[in-house]
Design an enzyme around this catalytic site. Structure first.
Site, PDB file in Angstrom:
ATOM      1  CG  ASN A 167      -1.291   8.646  -0.750  1.00  0.00           C
ATOM      2  OD1 ASN A 167      -1.788   7.206   0.063  1.00  0.00           O
ATOM      3  ND2 ASN A 167      -0.721   8.477  -2.118  1.00  0.00           N
ATOM      4  NE  ARG A 200     -10.410   2.644  -5.443  1.00  0.00           N
ATOM      5  CZ  ARG A 200      -9.186   2.606  -5.815  1.00  0.00           C
ATOM      6  NH1 ARG A 200      -8.220   3.150  -4.573  1.00  0.00           N
ATOM      7  NH2 ARG A 200      -8.511   1.743  -5.283  1.00  0.00           N
ATOM      8  CG  HIS A 248      -7.882   2.276   4.482  1.00  0.00           C
ATOM      9  ND1 HIS A 248      -8.608   3.123   4.101  1.00  0.00           N
ATOM     10  CD2 HIS A 248      -7.394   1.649   2.711  1.00  0.00           C
ATOM     11  CE1 HIS A 248      -7.871   3.836   2.961  1.00  0.00           C
ATOM     12  NE2 HIS A 248      -7.232   2.990   2.502  1.00  0.00           N
ATOM     13  NE  ARG A 253      -1.561   0.152  -6.764  1.00  0.00           N
ATOM     14  CZ  ARG A 253      -1.606   1.047  -5.267  1.00  0.00           C
ATOM     15  NH1 ARG A 253      -1.548   1.707  -5.063  1.00  0.00           N
ATOM     16  NH2 ARG A 253      -2.608   0.149  -4.318  1.00  0.00           N
ATOM     17  CE1 TYR A 305      -4.441   4.448  -6.251  1.00  0.00           C
ATOM     18  CE2 TYR A 305      -4.582   2.549  -7.543  1.00  0.00           C
ATOM     19  CZ  TYR A 305      -5.319   3.205  -6.306  1.00  0.00           C
ATOM     20  OH  TYR A 305      -5.425   2.835  -5.001  1.00  0.00           O
ATOM     21  CG  ASP A 315       0.110   6.485  18.528  1.00  0.00           C
ATOM     22  OD1 ASP A 315      -1.119   6.652  18.967  1.00  0.00           O
ATOM     23  OD2 ASP A 315       0.190   5.437  18.672  1.00  0.00           O
ATOM     24  NE  ARG A 373      -9.361   0.605  -2.537  1.00  0.00           N
ATOM     25  CZ  ARG A 373      -8.213   0.021  -1.989  1.00  0.00           C
ATOM     26  NH1 ARG A 373      -7.107  -0.121  -1.921  1.00  0.00           N
ATOM     27  NH2 ARG A 373      -7.890  -1.455  -2.917  1.00  0.00           N
ATOM     28  N   PRO A 397       3.160   2.030   0.405  1.00  0.00           N
ATOM     29  CG  PRO A 397       1.834   0.251   1.722  1.00  0.00           C
ATOM     30  CD  PRO A 397       2.597   1.854   1.783  1.00  0.00           C
ATOM     31  CG  ASN A 398       1.412  -2.178  -3.165  1.00  0.00           C
ATOM     32  OD1 ASN A 398       2.175  -2.813  -3.265  1.00  0.00           O
ATOM     33  ND2 ASN A 398       0.661  -2.417  -1.705  1.00  0.00           N
ATOM     34  CB  ALA A 423      -3.104  -0.306   2.026  1.00  0.00           C
ATOM     35  CG  HIS A 482      -6.054   8.978   0.179  1.00  0.00           C
ATOM     36  ND1 HIS A 482      -4.977   7.638   0.562  1.00  0.00           N
ATOM     37  CD2 HIS A 482      -6.673   9.784   0.896  1.00  0.00           C
ATOM     38  CE1 HIS A 482      -5.611   7.412   2.270  1.00  0.00           C
ATOM     39  NE2 HIS A 482      -6.031   8.341   2.383  1.00  0.00           N
ATOM     40  CB  ILE A 483      -3.599   8.683  -6.246  1.00  0.00           C
ATOM     41  CG1 ILE A 483      -2.119   9.421  -5.879  1.00  0.00           C
ATOM     42  CG2 ILE A 483      -3.914   8.992  -7.956  1.00  0.00           C
ATOM     43  CD1 ILE A 483      -1.320   8.759  -6.566  1.00  0.00           C
ATOM     44  CB  SER A 484      -8.871   6.609  -5.896  1.00  0.00           C
ATOM     45  OG  SER A 484      -8.085   6.381  -4.417  1.00  0.00           O
ATOM     46  CD  GLU A 516      -5.826   9.852   5.438  1.00  0.00           C
ATOM     47  OE1 GLU A 516      -6.513  10.413   6.847  1.00  0.00           O
ATOM     48  OE2 GLU A 516      -6.250   9.355   4.824  1.00  0.00           O
TER      49      GLU A 516
HETATM   50  C1  DQA Z   1      -4.287   5.547  -1.994  1.00  0.00           C
HETATM   51  C2  DQA Z   1      -6.214   4.979  -1.638  1.00  0.00           C
HETATM   52  C3  DQA Z   1      -5.362   3.690  -0.630  1.00  0.00           C
HETATM   53  O1  DQA Z   1      -6.994   2.611  -0.673  1.00  0.00           O
HETATM   54  C4  DQA Z   1      -5.194   2.502  -1.526  1.00  0.00           C
HETATM   55  O2  DQA Z   1      -4.439   1.939  -0.489  1.00  0.00           O
HETATM   56  C5  DQA Z   1      -3.781   2.459  -1.810  1.00  0.00           C
HETATM   57  C6  DQA Z   1      -3.554   4.654  -3.154  1.00  0.00           C
HETATM   58  C7  DQA Z   1      -4.577   6.415  -3.383  1.00  0.00           C
HETATM   59  O3  DQA Z   1      -4.038   7.289  -3.454  1.00  0.00           O
HETATM   60  O4  DQA Z   1      -5.447   6.866  -3.709  1.00  0.00           O
HETATM   61  O5  DQA Z   1      -2.319   2.699  -2.142  1.00  0.00           O
HETATM   62  O6  DQA Z   1      -3.907   5.762  -1.206  1.00  0.00           O
END
Ligand code: DQA
Length: 143
Positions: free
Chosen positions: A71, A104, A77, A17, A22, A84, A108, A9-10, A74, A97-99, A95
């Protein structure tokens, strides 16, 4: 080698964003660079804002691809269902994550999916995906 990137998502709004967190590149622009840098890899890309669709894509690719780079945004979390799904398939899931999620908000710092994944890469900007490709190459070379 076939690799599936799944963004949750997002992440369709990358480049727009929160650019201070990001970055300013869209994922599509970055993907072009990545595909040029790994011409022998078949890099497939899927993005969804919906939990069930992410699970369906894990099921669809998780028995035949050489690696999944996930990725989950959210859902990382919150989602036992994605945990599963990762457990249910054979393919190694990385897994990403960009950040740096550990630097943070405290919510997270917990990943519900990490324990089902082969490993976790976080905090290197879009290069987190590049590092995940390198990890999949290393894993395959040991098979
Ligand atoms: C994220 C970190 C997550 O906490 C956040 O909800 C995202 C992006 C990252 O790539 O840093 O949507 O997965």
């Amino acid at each position: 080698m076939k690799i599936q990137i799944i963004n949750g998502p997002n992440l369709n709004l990358l480049g727009i964003r929160e650019p201070s967190v990001y970055g300013t590149s869209s994922f599509e622009t970055f993907l072009e660079v990545l595909r040029n840098d790994y011409p022998k890899m078949k890099i497939f890309y899927y993005q969804s804002n919906t939990e069930g669709e992410i699970i369906n894509k894990i099921h669809e690719t998780g028995f035949s691809y050489d690696g999944i780079i996930l990725n989950a945004g959210a859902y990382t979390h919150t989602s036992i269902a994605i945990y599963d799904a990762i457990k249910a398939v054979d393919t190694n899931v990385i897994e990403v994550h960009i950040s740096n999620v550990y630097a943070r908000e405290t919510f997270r710092r917990q990943s519900l999916i990490a324990a089902a994944c082969k490993g976790v890469i976080a905090g290197f900007g879009l290069d987190s995906y590049r590092l995940a490709i390198e990890a999949i190459i290393q894993l395959k070379s040991k098979n």
